[in-house]
Scaffold this motif. Structure first.
Motif, PDB file in Angstrom:
ATOM      1  N   UNK A   1       0.834  -1.198   0.000  1.00 52.94           N
ATOM      2  CA  UNK A   1       0.000   0.000   0.000  1.00 52.94           C
ATOM      3  C   UNK A   1       0.865   1.243   0.000  1.00 52.94           C
ATOM      4  N   UNK A   2       0.220   2.395  -0.078  1.00 52.62           N
ATOM      5  CA  UNK A   2       0.953   3.648  -0.133  1.00 52.62           C
ATOM      6  C   UNK A   2       0.342   4.675   0.808  1.00 52.62           C
ATOM      7  N   UNK A   3       1.104   5.728   1.066  1.00 58.73           N
ATOM      8  CA  UNK A   3       0.644   6.817   1.916  1.00 58.73           C
ATOM      9  C   UNK A   3       1.482   8.042   1.600  1.00 58.73           C
ATOM     10  N   UNK A   4       1.003   9.208   1.996  1.00 62.94           N
ATOM     11  CA  UNK A   4       1.701  10.460   1.720  1.00 62.94           C
ATOM     12  C   UNK A   4       2.160  11.103   3.021  1.00 62.94           C
ATOM     13  N   UNK A   5       3.345  11.689   2.976  1.00 66.07           N
ATOM     14  CA  UNK A   5       3.871  12.469   4.097  1.00 66.07           C
ATOM     15  C   UNK A   5       3.705  13.939   3.736  1.00 66.07           C
ATOM     16  N   UNK A   6       2.994  14.673   4.559  1.00 63.37           N
ATOM     17  CA  UNK A   6       2.699  16.072   4.261  1.00 63.37           C
ATOM     18  C   UNK A   6       3.961  16.923   4.315  1.00 63.37           C
ATOM     19  N   UNK A   7       3.971  17.986   3.538  1.00 63.54           N
ATOM     20  CA  UNK A   7       5.075  18.940   3.582  1.00 63.54           C
ATOM     21  C   UNK A   7       4.936  19.826   4.815  1.00 63.54           C
ATOM     22  N   UNK A   8       6.059  20.328   5.297  1.00 63.12           N
ATOM     23  CA  UNK A   8       6.009  21.282   6.393  1.00 63.12           C
ATOM     24  C   UNK A   8       5.991  20.684   7.781  1.00 63.12           C
ATOM     25  N   UNK A   9       6.157  19.362   7.898  1.00 63.97           N
ATOM     26  CA  UNK A   9       6.244  18.751   9.217  1.00 63.97           C
ATOM     27  C   UNK A   9       4.927  18.551   9.927  1.00 63.97           C
ATOM     28  N   UNK A  10       3.789  18.643   9.201  1.00 68.82           N
ATOM     29  CA  UNK A  10       2.491  18.461   9.855  1.00 68.82           C
ATOM     30  C   UNK A  10       2.300  17.050  10.396  1.00 68.82           C
ATOM     31  N   UNK A  11       3.048  16.073   9.848  1.00 70.59           N
ATOM     32  CA  UNK A  11       2.864  14.670  10.236  1.00 70.59           C
ATOM     33  C   UNK A  11       3.920  14.174  11.216  1.00 70.59           C
ATOM     34  N   UNK A  12       4.660  15.077  11.855  1.00 66.80           N
ATOM     35  CA  UNK A  12       5.767  14.642  12.704  1.00 66.80           C
ATOM     36  C   UNK A  12       5.317  13.744  13.852  1.00 66.80           C
ATOM     37  N   UNK A  13       4.083  13.911  14.325  1.00 68.23           N
ATOM     38  CA  UNK A  13       3.591  13.091  15.434  1.00 68.23           C
ATOM     39  C   UNK A  13       2.865  11.837  14.962  1.00 68.23           C
ATOM     40  N   UNK A  14       2.778  11.642  13.653  1.00 69.76           N
ATOM     41  CA  UNK A  14       2.013  10.516  13.114  1.00 69.76           C
ATOM     42  C   UNK A  14       2.893   9.278  12.958  1.00 69.76           C
ATOM     43  N   UNK A  15       2.228   8.139  12.885  1.00 67.15           N
ATOM     44  CA  UNK A  15       2.892   6.843  12.710  1.00 67.15           C
ATOM     45  C   UNK A  15       2.194   6.106  11.575  1.00 67.15           C
ATOM     46  N   UNK A  16       2.969   5.444  10.724  1.00 71.44           N
ATOM     47  CA  UNK A  16       2.372   4.589   9.709  1.00 71.44           C
ATOM     48  C   UNK A  16       2.447   3.144  10.202  1.00 71.44           C
TER      49      UNK A  16
END
Length: 322
Positions: free
Chosen positions: A278-293
């Motif tokens: 599968x695939x996923x996107x990492x947002x620009x600007x560090x908005x996803x720094x607290x997220x986990x895949x």
């Protein structure tokens, strides 16, 4: 080249090296390599640390601090090439880190030891063996016999390159004495789910923002074809087949609907196989720094017994990397 164009080219060559280096650093690693062939002046700028330091991600030093062995290179360009060609083992050989040559985006592979494998600590279900030829890691997991196959891996999005679409791949091999892994008509295929789980919301002045819901994609997976490459096409068309009805002793015509999105395996250059989960996107600007895949691969519905899957790990790299 006419006189006017030649004069313009001559003016470019008169630019200070640091100006040329800055301009090249705004392109891509591939463009920088091509620029070095234009002239000796361009070669010096294109090979400079000022250029390749921008292609190396700002936090690469923090990641390399976790390397199992020191990584020593004479220049930033050499370090970039080293990470593209030979990923570095991290955290006691439970993860590898490298770069995608075209964009410089970060790539990681979670070793089998870093994955949550159901029944993985039971030697009657899984055994841990020395890494096979082509494996990045010193040991791999080999399936002995289970009817419940479930493998999960997690990675913080803060480690990945912002503004990049990634895909997760199961990297594996299949032993000669395998069974139950075949993907063909009449058998339920494995499933894969890739989920991005956002961190807790926060805000200035004591305010909190709602946590965005998790985003998830799911696909059916084929690990092993029964009839060579033709089987991949068979998954993608509606098919009728005969199945014996045990209770009545008669055959019954069943229909399996087409699955145009099934993910099929392909060979890798290191001698292993891989299948996209599968695939996923990492947002620009560090908005996803607290997220986990979270990447999950499972075959639990058929309850058929399985043997012979050899897991090297789950690789996470840019979607269109070769």
């Amino acid at each position: 080249m006419d006189a006017e164009a030649a004069a313009a080219a001559a003016e470019i060559y008169r630019l200070p090296e640091e100006c040329v280096a800055y301009a090249i650093s705004l392109t891509t690693p591939g463009d920088a390599c091509q620029s070095s062939a234009l002239s000796p002046a361009f070669r010096a700028a294109a090979d400079s640390d000022a250029v390749w330091a921008r292609f190396l991600r700002p936090d690469h030093a923090a990641v390399l601090a976790r390397a199992d062995e020191p990584v020593e290179c004479e220049s930033k360009k050499e370090l970039f090439s080293r990470l593209c060609d030979n990923p570095v083992l991290l955290d006691g050989a439970t993860m590898s880190f490298g770069l995608e040559r075209r964009s410089g985006a970060k790539c990681f592979m979670l070793a089998a030891r870093a994955l949550n494998i159901v029944w993985g600590d039971d030697p009657s279900c899984w055994i841990w063996t020395a890494g096979l030829p082509g494996s990045r890691f010193p040991e791999v997991a080999e399936l002995v016999d289970v009817c419940w196959l479930e493998i999960t891996g997690k990675l913080s999005l803060s480690l990945l390159s912002p503004g990049t679409t990634y895909a997760a791949y199961l990297v594996y091999a299949i032993s000669d004495d395998s069974y139950g892994l075949e993907c063909h008509i009449g058998m339920l295929p494995p499933k894969a789910t890739v989920t991005v789980i956002s961190g807790s919301g926060g805000g200035g002045g004591g305010k909190t923002t709602p946590t965005p819901p998790a985003t998830s994609t799911s696909h059916t997976i084929c690990l092993q074809h029964m009839q060579g490459e033709e089987e991949a096409a068979a998954h993608r068309r509606k098919t009728q087949y005969m199945r014996l009805r045990r209770s009545y002793g008669r055959n019954k015509m069943l229909t399996r609907e087409a699955d145009p999105d099934i993910r099929c395996p392909r060979p890798r250059g290191d001698g292993w196989a891989e299948v996209e989960l599968g695939e996923f996107a990492v947002a620009a600007g560090g908005e996803d720094d607290d997220a986990v895949v979270e990447v999950r691969f499972e075959e639990v519905d058929s309850r058929r017994w399985k043997r012979g899957l050899i897991v090297q790990g789950i690789e996470i790299r840019p979607k269109h990397a070769c």
